[in-house]
Write an enzyme that holds these catalytic residues in place. Structure first.
Site, PDB file in Angstrom:
ATOM      1  N   TYR A  83      13.571  25.044   3.270  1.00 15.06           N
ATOM      2  CA  TYR A  83      12.328  24.365   3.629  1.00 15.06           C
ATOM      3  C   TYR A  83      12.560  22.864   3.484  1.00 15.06           C
ATOM      4  O   TYR A  83      13.024  22.411   2.431  1.00 15.06           O
ATOM      5  CB  TYR A  83      11.154  24.801   2.738  1.00 15.06           C
ATOM      6  CG  TYR A  83       9.915  23.993   3.051  1.00 15.06           C
ATOM      7  CD1 TYR A  83       9.118  24.319   4.142  1.00 15.06           C
ATOM      8  CD2 TYR A  83       9.578  22.873   2.292  1.00 15.06           C
ATOM      9  CE1 TYR A  83       8.008  23.550   4.469  1.00 15.06           C
ATOM     10  CE2 TYR A  83       8.467  22.101   2.616  1.00 15.06           C
ATOM     11  CZ  TYR A  83       7.686  22.447   3.706  1.00 15.06           C
ATOM     12  OH  TYR A  83       6.601  21.678   4.035  1.00 15.06           O
TER      13      TYR A  83
ATOM     14  N   LYS B 211       8.511  14.409  -4.184  1.00 11.52           N
ATOM     15  CA  LYS B 211       7.708  15.180  -5.128  1.00 11.52           C
ATOM     16  C   LYS B 211       7.563  14.543  -6.521  1.00 11.52           C
ATOM     17  O   LYS B 211       6.667  13.733  -6.709  1.00 11.52           O
ATOM     18  CB  LYS B 211       8.243  16.609  -5.206  1.00 11.52           C
ATOM     19  CG  LYS B 211       7.916  17.390  -3.917  1.00 11.52           C
ATOM     20  CD  LYS B 211       7.825  18.871  -4.122  1.00 11.52           C
ATOM     21  CE  LYS B 211       7.077  19.548  -2.993  1.00 11.52           C
ATOM     22  NZ  LYS B 211       7.904  19.904  -1.839  1.00 11.52           N
TER      23      LYS B 211
ATOM     24  N   ASP C  33      18.805  17.841   0.145  1.00 15.19           N
ATOM     25  CA  ASP C  33      17.371  17.643   0.026  1.00 15.19           C
ATOM     26  C   ASP C  33      16.979  18.058  -1.399  1.00 15.19           C
ATOM     27  O   ASP C  33      16.867  19.245  -1.695  1.00 15.19           O
ATOM     28  CB  ASP C  33      16.645  18.485   1.082  1.00 15.19           C
ATOM     29  CG  ASP C  33      15.128  18.371   0.974  1.00 15.19           C
ATOM     30  OD1 ASP C  33      14.628  17.818  -0.039  1.00 15.19           O
ATOM     31  OD2 ASP C  33      14.437  18.855   1.891  1.00 15.19           O
TER      32      ASP C  33
ATOM     33  N   TYR D 106      -2.309  24.374   5.452  1.00 14.16           N
ATOM     34  CA  TYR D 106      -1.974  25.742   5.884  1.00 14.16           C
ATOM     35  C   TYR D 106      -3.226  26.621   5.894  1.00 14.16           C
ATOM     36  O   TYR D 106      -3.201  27.761   5.425  1.00 14.16           O
ATOM     37  CB  TYR D 106      -0.907  26.355   4.975  1.00 14.16           C
ATOM     38  CG  TYR D 106       0.271  25.439   4.739  1.00 14.16           C
ATOM     39  CD1 TYR D 106       1.163  25.151   5.768  1.00 14.16           C
ATOM     40  CD2 TYR D 106       0.480  24.831   3.495  1.00 14.16           C
ATOM     41  CE1 TYR D 106       2.234  24.291   5.565  1.00 14.16           C
ATOM     42  CE2 TYR D 106       1.544  23.971   3.293  1.00 14.16           C
ATOM     43  CZ  TYR D 106       2.421  23.708   4.326  1.00 14.16           C
ATOM     44  OH  TYR D 106       3.467  22.861   4.122  1.00 14.16           O
TER      45      TYR D 106
HETATM   46  C1  LIG Z   1       7.970  19.581  -0.369  1.00 11.19           C
HETATM   47  C2  LIG Z   1       9.317  19.463   0.251  1.00 11.19           C
HETATM   48  C3  LIG Z   1       9.524  18.658   1.388  1.00 11.19           C
HETATM   49  C4  LIG Z   1       8.403  17.937   2.088  1.00 11.19           C
HETATM   50  O1  LIG Z   1       7.809  16.977   1.295  1.00 11.19           O
HETATM   51  P1  LIG Z   1       6.329  16.433   1.672  1.00 11.19           P
HETATM   52  O2  LIG Z   1       6.081  15.352   0.681  1.00 11.19           O
HETATM   53  O3  LIG Z   1       5.405  17.610   1.520  1.00 11.19           O
HETATM   54  O4  LIG Z   1       6.383  15.950   3.080  1.00 11.19           O
HETATM   55  C5  LIG Z   1      10.805  18.568   1.881  1.00 11.19           C
HETATM   56  N1  LIG Z   1      11.836  19.219   1.302  1.00 11.19           N
HETATM   57  C6  LIG Z   1      11.675  19.995   0.213  1.00 11.19           C
HETATM   58  C7  LIG Z   1      12.855  20.679  -0.396  1.00 11.19           C
HETATM   59  C8  LIG Z   1      10.408  20.156  -0.339  1.00 11.19           C
HETATM   60  O5  LIG Z   1      10.230  20.948  -1.404  1.00 11.19           O
END
Ligand SMILES: *Cc1c(COP(=O)(O)O)cnc(C)c1O
Length: 437
Positions: free
Chosen positions: A149, A279, A250, A21
């Site tokens: 996100y 993560k 997610d 970014y």
């Molecule tokens: C960080 C994140 C992503 C993307 O993961 P990357 O490993 O950066 O591609 C997707 N969904 C959520 C909720 C996130 O916090």
């Protein structure tokens, strides 16, 4: 070519490296890290910073952990990688079984991915292929809530918040999905039945063309750090069942204890049809993610076996990453993670409440090991980040949010250093934008 010894890291970085970014012209400063240990980052000039970010929420056990180092070393001596098409290996199989064991009941199939964004792409693809296999290919749109996100790739971007996400710049190439209002009822407030109205209306009108609802359960992360009432998820599960729509959670940010439950879905007692993890999966060591599904989803997609699921990253189920993930998840389960996170939560609530009366503070939110100060104006990154570093902490705000998601092993006095630094920066008007744009 410059030799390793003579290279000026900052100068060469400025010339050749593109940061996340970031612009390459007039970039924000970056800080070279030489090593990291526990909750501390050691900069090349010898300064130490207490880490409030856990490296974008991954390093839950802290850095340079002997157990994770040993897991990585043991695996690299066997094999760093083999392809996953037609081959399998113990780290992936053990990790898959463990994930099925600890996630909400019914999720019993694991597809390994190489990053969170890819896990979301895979989840979307699963949802679409589920309805193709079910002879209802017209169910091909996604429904989500505003303020989410889900990653930076195109499929994921299309379900990020349409205003604060990157929809403006890439609109012509983004699938147009459906957006319900963000649930407004706070996590710990009394449940408001009107909160699902927008979601319910969209489902009633569009269910025949909707493949799945995708959202972050309980805590929306990078889309705005908003925590909402778990009852929303129970209602949503019932709505998805009624309208024959899949439900995708997610949990890339919320998984592995961050909100106080091992998975945020547990706050609601709801099992999604598809679950994304990432993560903290490897404790911040390697890039690894997973998309899990129920047997109903995997069986429907597979049919008689003649139409397989169409995805397969080169580095799928990388053995090194799986071995470290296995070590990290076991380490978490063996640790007193619930007590640690609840102690962090109590301390964050107490210490951040001191910021409530400050001039530009709009809201304070704490859930599990997440502490958020929302301001009425953006933070001035060029002023705020060096101010944090000068106080010996690593905190990277975004937009109007100053937040921390520290490693779970942080000690109370280290956490106080973080909250004190947050107070100092938020109280200093020169660290904030001059107007609320
Ligand atoms: C960080 C994140 C992503 C993307 O993961 P990357 O490993 O950066 O591609 C997707 N969904 C959520 C909720 C996130 O916090």
């Amino acid at each position: 070519m410059t030799s390793a010894q003579s290279i000026d890291i900052l100068e060469t970085d400025r010339l050749h490296v593109w940061h996340p970014y970031a612009a390459t012209v007039n970039p924000l400063p970056v800080y070279p890290v030489a090593s990291a240990e526990g909750v501390r980052l050691r900069l090349a000039d010898g300064r130490e910073l207490i880490d409030g970010m856990a490296s974008w929420w991954c390093a839950v056990h802290g850095y340079n952990h002997p157990v994770l180092n040993a897991a990585a070393t043991a695996q690299i001596d066997r094999m760093a990688h083999v392809m996953f098409g037609g081959l399998t290996h113990q780290p992936a199989v053990e990790l898959a079984a463990l994930l099925c064991d600890i996630t909400p009941g019914g999720l019993n199939r694991v597809f390994f991915c190489d990053s969170g964004s890819v896990a979301v792409e895979v989840a979307i693809k699963m949802a679409l292929q589920f309805w193709v296999a079910g002879k209802r290919p017209e169910k091909s749109r996604l429904l989500t809530i505003r303020g989410g996100y889900h990653g930076d790739t195109f499929g994921a971007m299309a379900v990020c918040d349409p205003v604060t996400g990157m929809h403006g710049m890439f609109r012509a190439n983004l699938t147009q999905h459906l957006f319900a209002d963000r649930p407004g009822c706070r996590f710990d407030a009394d449940w408001d039945n009107g909160d699902t109205t927008s979601m319910e209306t969209l489902l009633a009108v569009h269910h025949h063309e909707i493949a799945a609802v995708i959202l972050e359960p309980v805590l929306q992360g990078a889309g705005g750090m908003w925590c909402y009432h778990p009852e929303y998820l129970r209602q949503l599960r019932a709505l998805c069942d009624r309208y024959d729509v899949l439900l995708v959670f997610d949990e890339i940010a919320t998984g592995f204890g961050r909100t106080g439950c091992l998975f945020a879905a547990e706050h609601a007692g709801v099992t999604p049809d598809i679950l994304c993890l990432g993560k903290a999966l490897t404790g911040g060591y390697m890039s690894l993610a997973a998309t899990m599904s129920t047997g109903r989803v995997s069986d429907a997609i597979s049919g008689d076996g003649s139409a397989p699921f169409m995805h397969g990253p080169t580095f799928m189920a990388n053995p090194l990453a799986c071995a470290v993930a296995l070590g990290s998840v076991r380490l978490l389960l063996e640790s007193p993670w619930e007590q640690r996170i609840s102690a962090i939560e109590t301390q964050l609530k107490r210490e951040l409440s001191a910021c409530a009366g400050l001039p530009h503070v709009a809201d304070i939110r704490v859930i599990g090991a997440v502490g958020v100060i929302e301001l009425d104006r953006p933070v001035d990154m060029r002023a705020a980040v060096p101010r944090f570093v000068a106080q010996g902490v690593w905190i990277r705000p975004f937009g109007r949010l100053v937040y921390i998601m520290p490693p779970y092993i942080i000690a109370p006095e280290e956490l106080s250093r973080l909250t004190t630094a947050m107070h100092t920066v938020v109280a200093d008007a020169s660290c904030l934008a001059q107007s609320a744009t």
